[in-house]
Design a protein around this motif. Structure first.
Motif, PDB file in Angstrom:
ATOM      1  N   GLY A  95       0.812  -1.201   0.000  1.00  0.00           N
ATOM      2  CA  GLY A  95       0.000   0.000   0.000  1.00  0.00           C
ATOM      3  C   GLY A  95       0.849   1.257   0.000  1.00  0.00           C
TER       4      GLY A  95
ATOM      5  N   TRP B  88      -1.735   7.280  -0.404  1.00  0.00           N
ATOM      6  CA  TRP B  88      -3.077   7.561  -0.901  1.00  0.00           C
ATOM      7  C   TRP B  88      -4.044   6.441  -0.547  1.00  0.00           C
ATOM      8  N   GLN B  89      -3.608   5.203  -0.672  1.00  0.00           N
ATOM      9  CA  GLN B  89      -4.480   4.076  -0.345  1.00  0.00           C
ATOM     10  C   GLN B  89      -4.840   4.063   1.142  1.00  0.00           C
TER      11      GLN B  89
ATOM     12  N   LYS C 275      -7.302   7.061   1.749  1.00  0.00           N
ATOM     13  CA  LYS C 275      -8.605   6.734   1.171  1.00  0.00           C
ATOM     14  C   LYS C 275      -9.338   5.697   2.021  1.00  0.00           C
ATOM     15  N   GLY C 276      -8.607   4.677   2.462  1.00  0.00           N
ATOM     16  CA  GLY C 276      -9.227   3.644   3.276  1.00  0.00           C
ATOM     17  C   GLY C 276      -9.747   4.173   4.604  1.00  0.00           C
TER      18      GLY C 276
END
Length: 308
Positions: free
Chosen positions: A63, A66-67, A70-71
């Motif tokens: 990961g 950004w991931q 976002k999560g």
């Protein structure tokens, strides 16, 4: 804990009367304590979301920033970025006092011994390192609890109802030693981090004062902002790989549930899955965070001290 809150005396005054100035007892006034606490609160407010991202990245081998962001936003909501922030807020005042008095006591000791107008960068590093060790008494348990709160599942699956419940559960499983989990690694991280932190701030502030021909008390608030940002960056550049190991140790289970039996086991796992770069996962948001929080912290401290 993250980096905090330096309150610095007039170095120019020390240069005029080095022996007399350094023989004065180190004290922290109510004004300094209040300004430092306010600066610490600002530091936590600005830095906590980035710290959460850092911890999530350090405890995962996949990961990106950004991931993770976002999560958290989609599955946990915006308030989740402040998971585990309660304890840092509560510990700010004590941390300021411990760091300030330890750093300046040892620095003034060096200056008394050599009758010097100013401690060297190396002496500031050692004084900062000693401040970090003293601070670890608070930062060790605080960061351990904060890490567990930051990593726990969201909603009905969460493990702890809050900081006190987290402390209660840890104590029930492992006693006082559980509260101070990964403490030797924390001490090493604090020594290295605060050594770089204080040395960088003193060196950069001293350079600005010398270039402009100013006394410490005449340096404007805005001129301390880049010094604070630089100190924060030095804090993490000097200690980040150690912090990555500490985070995994503090997020691990206890007893038979422990994934890592030794600190070396953590080092080998990070290297196996990420190589050299694995020790630096999450550094980018951390540097953004530390630039903002350290600069904001110093600006608030200096502004309040001039007002009071």
């Amino acid at each position: 804990m993250s980096q905090t809150y330096l309150l610095t005396p007039d170095n120019a005054a020390l240069s005029r009367h080095p022996v007399a100035a350094t023989n004065k007892a180190t004290t922290i006034s109510g004004k300094d304590a209040l300004a430092g606490a306010a600066g610490g609160v600002v530091s936590v407010l600005l830095g906590q979301p980035f710290d959460l991202i850092k911890v999530r990245l350090q405890t995962s081998d996949s990961g990106n920033v950004w991931q993770v962001v976002k999560g958290i936003w989609l599955h946990e909501g915006p308030l989740a970025f402040y998971k585990g922030a309660a304890l840092p807020f509560l510990g700010v005042g004590a941390s300021v006092s411990i760091q300030f008095m330890t750093f300046h006591s040892l620095r003034q000791y060096f200056e008394r011994q050599q009758h010097s107008q100013r401690a060297s960068t190396g002496q500031n590093y050692l004084s900062g390192g000693a401040a970090g060790i003293a601070n670890s008494i608070i930062s060790g348990p605080v960061e351990h609890i904060r890490t567990r709160l930051q990593l726990q599942p969201h909603g009905v699956a969460r493990l702890y109802s809050g900081p006190s419940d987290c402390v209660r559960q840890i104590f029930a499983k492992a006693g006082v030693a559980g509260i101070f989990k990964a403490y030797p690694t924390t001490v090493l991280r604090e020594f290295q981090a605060y050594g770089f932190y204080f040395a960088a701030f003193e060196a950069s502030l001293g350079s600005i004062a010398s270039l402009k021909g100013k006394e410490r008390k005449d340096i404007a608030v805005w001129e301390t902002i880049p010094c604070g940002a630089l100190a924060g960056i030095a804090f993490w550049i000097g200690s980040y790989p150690i912090d990555a190991v500490k985070t995994r140790l503090q997020s691990d289970g206890f007893g038979a549930d422990a994934r890592y039996r030794t600190t070396w086991a953590v080092v080998k796992e990070i290297w196996q899955y990420g190589g050299f770069r694995g020790f630096w996962r999450g550094l980018a948001p951390t540097l953004v965070r530390t630039s903002l929080s350290s600069a904001g912290c110093f600006a608030v401290i200096e502004h309040l001290r001039k007002l009071m």
